[in-house]
Design a protein around this motif. Structure first.
Motif, PDB file in Angstrom:
ATOM      1  N   PHE A  41       0.834  -1.211   0.000  1.00  0.00           N
ATOM      2  CA  PHE A  41       0.000   0.000   0.000  1.00  0.00           C
ATOM      3  C   PHE A  41       0.867   1.259   0.000  1.00  0.00           C
ATOM      4  O   PHE A  41       0.430   2.306  -0.440  1.00  0.00           O
ATOM      5  CB  PHE A  41      -0.936   0.027   1.218  1.00  0.00           C
ATOM      6  N   SER A  42       2.078   1.161   0.536  1.00  0.00           N
ATOM      7  CA  SER A  42       3.028   2.263   0.473  1.00  0.00           C
ATOM      8  C   SER A  42       4.273   1.764  -0.252  1.00  0.00           C
ATOM      9  O   SER A  42       4.620   0.590  -0.143  1.00  0.00           O
ATOM     10  CB  SER A  42       3.410   2.736   1.880  1.00  0.00           C
ATOM     11  N   PRO A  43       4.949   2.659  -1.003  1.00  0.00           N
ATOM     12  CA  PRO A  43       6.166   2.231  -1.694  1.00  0.00           C
ATOM     13  C   PRO A  43       7.182   1.656  -0.701  1.00  0.00           C
ATOM     14  O   PRO A  43       7.298   2.153   0.420  1.00  0.00           O
ATOM     15  CB  PRO A  43       6.704   3.528  -2.316  1.00  0.00           C
ATOM     16  N   ARG A  44       7.897   0.620  -1.110  1.00  0.00           N
ATOM     17  CA  ARG A  44       8.794  -0.077  -0.177  1.00  0.00           C
ATOM     18  C   ARG A  44       9.857   0.839   0.404  1.00  0.00           C
ATOM     19  O   ARG A  44      10.191   0.743   1.585  1.00  0.00           O
ATOM     20  CB  ARG A  44       9.437  -1.285  -0.870  1.00  0.00           C
ATOM     21  N   GLU A  45      10.389   1.725  -0.434  1.00  0.00           N
ATOM     22  CA  GLU A  45      11.423   2.636   0.043  1.00  0.00           C
ATOM     23  C   GLU A  45      10.900   3.477   1.211  1.00  0.00           C
ATOM     24  O   GLU A  45      11.594   3.689   2.205  1.00  0.00           O
ATOM     25  CB  GLU A  45      11.826   3.554  -1.105  1.00  0.00           C
ATOM     26  N   GLN A  46       9.665   3.917   1.077  1.00  0.00           N
ATOM     27  CA  GLN A  46       9.053   4.735   2.129  1.00  0.00           C
ATOM     28  C   GLN A  46       8.756   3.892   3.378  1.00  0.00           C
ATOM     29  O   GLN A  46       8.900   4.359   4.502  1.00  0.00           O
ATOM     30  CB  GLN A  46       7.759   5.337   1.596  1.00  0.00           C
ATOM     31  N   GLN A  47       8.356   2.649   3.170  1.00  0.00           N
ATOM     32  CA  GLN A  47       8.151   1.741   4.309  1.00  0.00           C
ATOM     33  C   GLN A  47       9.457   1.590   5.093  1.00  0.00           C
ATOM     34  O   GLN A  47       9.458   1.635   6.319  1.00  0.00           O
ATOM     35  CB  GLN A  47       7.685   0.365   3.831  1.00  0.00           C
ATOM     36  N   HIS A  48      10.559   1.424   4.380  1.00  0.00           N
ATOM     37  CA  HIS A  48      11.862   1.269   5.044  1.00  0.00           C
ATOM     38  C   HIS A  48      12.179   2.513   5.869  1.00  0.00           C
ATOM     39  O   HIS A  48      12.566   2.415   7.039  1.00  0.00           O
ATOM     40  CB  HIS A  48      12.974   1.069   4.011  1.00  0.00           C
ATOM     41  N   GLU A  49      12.018   3.678   5.238  1.00  0.00           N
ATOM     42  CA  GLU A  49      12.373   4.933   5.896  1.00  0.00           C
ATOM     43  C   GLU A  49      11.549   5.132   7.172  1.00  0.00           C
ATOM     44  O   GLU A  49      12.095   5.465   8.234  1.00  0.00           O
ATOM     45  CB  GLU A  49      12.139   6.084   4.912  1.00  0.00           C
ATOM     46  N   VAL A  50      10.252   4.893   7.068  1.00  0.00           N
ATOM     47  CA  VAL A  50       9.362   5.106   8.216  1.00  0.00           C
ATOM     48  C   VAL A  50       9.661   4.079   9.321  1.00  0.00           C
ATOM     49  O   VAL A  50       9.670   4.409  10.509  1.00  0.00           O
ATOM     50  CB  VAL A  50       7.885   5.046   7.762  1.00  0.00           C
ATOM     51  N   PHE A  51       9.922   2.850   8.952  1.00  0.00           N
ATOM     52  CA  PHE A  51      10.278   1.797   9.910  1.00  0.00           C
ATOM     53  C   PHE A  51      11.541   2.210  10.678  1.00  0.00           C
ATOM     54  O   PHE A  51      11.581   2.180  11.920  1.00  0.00           O
ATOM     55  CB  PHE A  51      10.495   0.490   9.133  1.00  0.00           C
ATOM     56  N   ILE A  52      12.561   2.651   9.944  1.00  0.00           N
ATOM     57  CA  ILE A  52      13.843   3.019  10.563  1.00  0.00           C
ATOM     58  C   ILE A  52      13.662   4.233  11.490  1.00  0.00           C
ATOM     59  O   ILE A  52      14.228   4.267  12.594  1.00  0.00           O
ATOM     60  CB  ILE A  52      14.912   3.278   9.465  1.00  0.00           C
ATOM     61  N   ARG A  53      12.854   5.195  11.069  1.00  0.00           N
ATOM     62  CA  ARG A  53      12.602   6.363  11.928  1.00  0.00           C
ATOM     63  C   ARG A  53      11.916   5.950  13.236  1.00  0.00           C
ATOM     64  O   ARG A  53      12.208   6.464  14.312  1.00  0.00           O
ATOM     65  CB  ARG A  53      11.704   7.394  11.202  1.00  0.00           C
ATOM     66  N   HIS A  54      10.992   4.986  13.144  1.00  0.00           N
ATOM     67  CA  HIS A  54      10.315   4.496  14.353  1.00  0.00           C
ATOM     68  C   HIS A  54      11.290   3.762  15.279  1.00  0.00           C
ATOM     69  O   HIS A  54      11.164   3.840  16.499  1.00  0.00           O
ATOM     70  CB  HIS A  54       9.162   3.560  13.990  1.00  0.00           C
ATOM     71  N   LEU A  55      12.231   3.040  14.696  1.00  0.00           N
ATOM     72  CA  LEU A  55      13.209   2.322  15.522  1.00  0.00           C
ATOM     73  C   LEU A  55      14.067   3.323  16.298  1.00  0.00           C
ATOM     74  O   LEU A  55      14.339   3.135  17.498  1.00  0.00           O
ATOM     75  CB  LEU A  55      14.094   1.412  14.651  1.00  0.00           C
ATOM     76  N   ALA A  56      14.440   4.401  15.638  1.00  0.00           N
ATOM     77  CA  ALA A  56      15.245   5.440  16.297  1.00  0.00           C
ATOM     78  C   ALA A  56      14.455   6.069  17.439  1.00  0.00           C
ATOM     79  O   ALA A  56      14.964   6.276  18.552  1.00  0.00           O
ATOM     80  CB  ALA A  56      15.654   6.497  15.273  1.00  0.00           C
ATOM     81  N   LEU A  57      13.198   6.339  17.144  1.00  0.00           N
ATOM     82  CA  LEU A  57      12.311   6.959  18.133  1.00  0.00           C
ATOM     83  C   LEU A  57      12.112   6.040  19.359  1.00  0.00           C
ATOM     84  O   LEU A  57      12.182   6.479  20.508  1.00  0.00           O
ATOM     85  CB  LEU A  57      11.004   7.209  17.388  1.00  0.00           C
ATOM     86  N   ALA A  58      11.912   4.759  19.099  1.00  0.00           N
ATOM     87  CA  ALA A  58      11.718   3.801  20.197  1.00  0.00           C
ATOM     88  C   ALA A  58      12.994   3.679  21.030  1.00  0.00           C
ATOM     89  O   ALA A  58      12.937   3.542  22.254  1.00  0.00           O
ATOM     90  CB  ALA A  58      11.310   2.430  19.640  1.00  0.00           C
ATOM     91  N   LYS A  59      14.153   3.731  20.369  1.00  0.00           N
ATOM     92  CA  LYS A  59      15.425   3.667  21.102  1.00  0.00           C
ATOM     93  C   LYS A  59      15.583   4.891  21.997  1.00  0.00           C
ATOM     94  O   LYS A  59      15.982   4.773  23.151  1.00  0.00           O
ATOM     95  CB  LYS A  59      16.606   3.573  20.118  1.00  0.00           C
TER      96      LYS A  59
END
Ligand SMILES: [Zn+2]
Ligand SMILES: [Zn+2]
Length: 261
Positions: free
Chosen positions: A102-120
């Motif tokens: 539903f979202s382009p894979r590149e954008q999925q990666h970017e958003v996933f990585i940003r969430h990991l940083a935020l959770a850390k």
């Protein structure tokens, strides 16, 4: 017993939400972890609202990979603000979904990585959603995640090899209705293999109802049907499995739960 993953905010529950919650409590579900992905940005507080209204709910916040395309710069500060809510115990569900794309894979990666940083930064565990994207999910976690913080591979329905990879990264396996489906032998093997301190129960309501409700709307009360199957599989009584998975949940989310107590 705890339902560690449900979407009771879904509009599928609009007609009878209070009755659904009541049935869960009657079935012995003491806590439900409301997953705060809702309809995606800018609406990020669906689970927090449930947690504010009902003592039986805890919450997460996060952007589902389906909604990665809707993320704006202001989404992240808003997520951080909501994550500081006393009943928000983790970040999720986040990850990659190549089944629907539903979202382009590149954008999925970017958003996933940003969430990991935020959770850390917030020192919170994460709830992972991954579908047909196992390898990329593991690669991103190895590069960008701190396993010490822990988390859940929700709706885990892979086999032993994947279970081992998830557990090696200090994750728990969230086991749901799929466990009861006739064709899920591979997943049942993984569920039998997983260390007992790494398993959790979930519904993913309103989706993926366990047998005998398969095909119908799922609800948190039905977590008991998955639990019965898992208990039989592990040679435990329902009470033993309940106690064990409840302890696992408390340990995983102890950072926030201890502040709440
Ligand atoms: Zn999911
Ligand atoms: Zn979900």
């Amino acid at each position: 017993m705890i339902d560690t993953h449900c979407h009771v905010d879904s509009d599928q529950f609009d007609p009878d939400r209070e009755a659904v919650i009541h049935r869960a409590l009657e079935a012995g579900i003491t806590t439900m972890l409301a997953i705060g992905t809702g309809e995606g940005p800018p609406h990020l507080d669906a689970a927090i609202q449930l947690a504010n209204q009902h003592s039986c709910f805890l919450a997460t916040v996060g952007v589902h990979p389906h909604n990665a395309i809707r993320v704006q710069p202001e989404t992240y500060p808003e997520l951080i603000r909501l994550a500081k809510h006393p009943k928000c115990v983790g970040i999720g569900e986040i990850g990659l979904d190549y089944h629907y794309d539903f979202s382009p894979r590149e954008q999925q990666h970017e958003v996933f990585i940003r969430h990991l940083a935020l959770a850390k930064d917030l020192k919170l565990p994460i709830v992972i959603h991954t579908r047909e994207a196992w390898r990329d999910t593991i690669d991103i976690l190895k590069q960008h995640w701190d396993p010490a913080l822990g988390g859940i591979f929700h709706c885990f329905s892979e086999g032993i090899d994947e279970a081992r990879e998830a557990i090696d990264l200090n994750f728990h396996l969230g086991l749901g209705g799929v466990l009861t489906y006739p064709k899920a032998d591979k997943m049942r093997e993984a569920a039998s293999f997983a260390p007992l301190n790494r398993i959790l129960l979930e519904t993913d309501a309103p989706y993926l109802a366990p047998v005998p409700f398969r095909g119908k709307r799922n609800e948190p009360a039905y977590v008991v049907d998955t639990a019965k199957r898992l208990a039989a599989l592990r040679g435990l009584t329902l009470e033993e499995l309940d106690e064990l998975t409840t302890q696992n949940f408390s340990r995983l989310f102890s950072a926030k739960l201890e502040q709440l107590a």
